[in-house]
Enzyme design. Sequence first.
Site, short mmCIF file in Angstrom:
data_model
loop_
_atom_site.label_atom_id
_atom_site.label_comp_id
_atom_site.label_asym_id
_atom_site.label_seq_id
_atom_site.Cartn_x
_atom_site.Cartn_y
_atom_site.Cartn_z
N GLU A 180 -54.57 113.14 22.20
CA GLU A 180 -53.79 112.62 21.08
C GLU A 180 -54.21 111.84 19.58
O GLU A 180 -53.85 111.67 18.23
CB GLU A 180 -52.67 110.94 21.43
CG GLU A 180 -52.30 111.70 23.11
CD GLU A 180 -50.52 111.99 22.44
OE1 GLU A 180 -50.22 112.30 21.38
OE2 GLU A 180 -50.14 112.74 23.23
N ALA B 10 -43.65 109.04 27.80
CA ALA B 10 -44.23 110.59 27.04
C ALA B 10 -42.97 111.06 26.22
O ALA B 10 -42.08 110.39 26.56
CB ALA B 10 -44.90 111.67 27.81
#
Length: 184
Positions: free
Chosen positions: A88, A11
């Site tokens: 996402e 991330a």
Amino acid sequence: MESHLTFLYFAYGSNLLKERLQLKNPSATIHCVARLKDYNLVFGNHKGLASDRWHGGVATIERSSGAEVWGVVWRMNMADLESLDSQENVRLGAYSPVEVSVKTQGQELNCRTYIMNCCVYAPPSPQYLKVIVMGAEQNGLPKDYQEKLRAIQTNQYEGHLPMMADLERAMRRAKERANHRSDA
């Protein structure tokens, strides 16, 4: 924990913040801080369509020789993969999952991460940048990298973002749980 039941996720954006990632992916546990070489952190919108969630550009990475992006490697249950892909917007084509090799304390790890498709550059909202900076602080990313994040220009959006209220509630709950444990 059997490794085929989990995966590593790198991330670099709002999911640096544990409470943000765990809103929809409760299995995420920090594995380590790592560096992705030859990539640059940029902000933009898929096909120029501003994010309703964040009211500004969102983070992505692009190849850039000599640059580096710092982030957090999370270990997650395979059961959370669909939820992460959904966050996402993979099915909508906004981001594509990719495998990257990140460096941490002398070793390399292969991790899943996401890269925006058809990115049109746009500055992030102050709220979105704040979440990234909080995640960088929370996980002890290098100080000079944190400074670089703080220096990013925002779009100065001042409106209400429901996501920020969700995050503040999650962070309050986490703090209360920590206080209860220390009282016991």
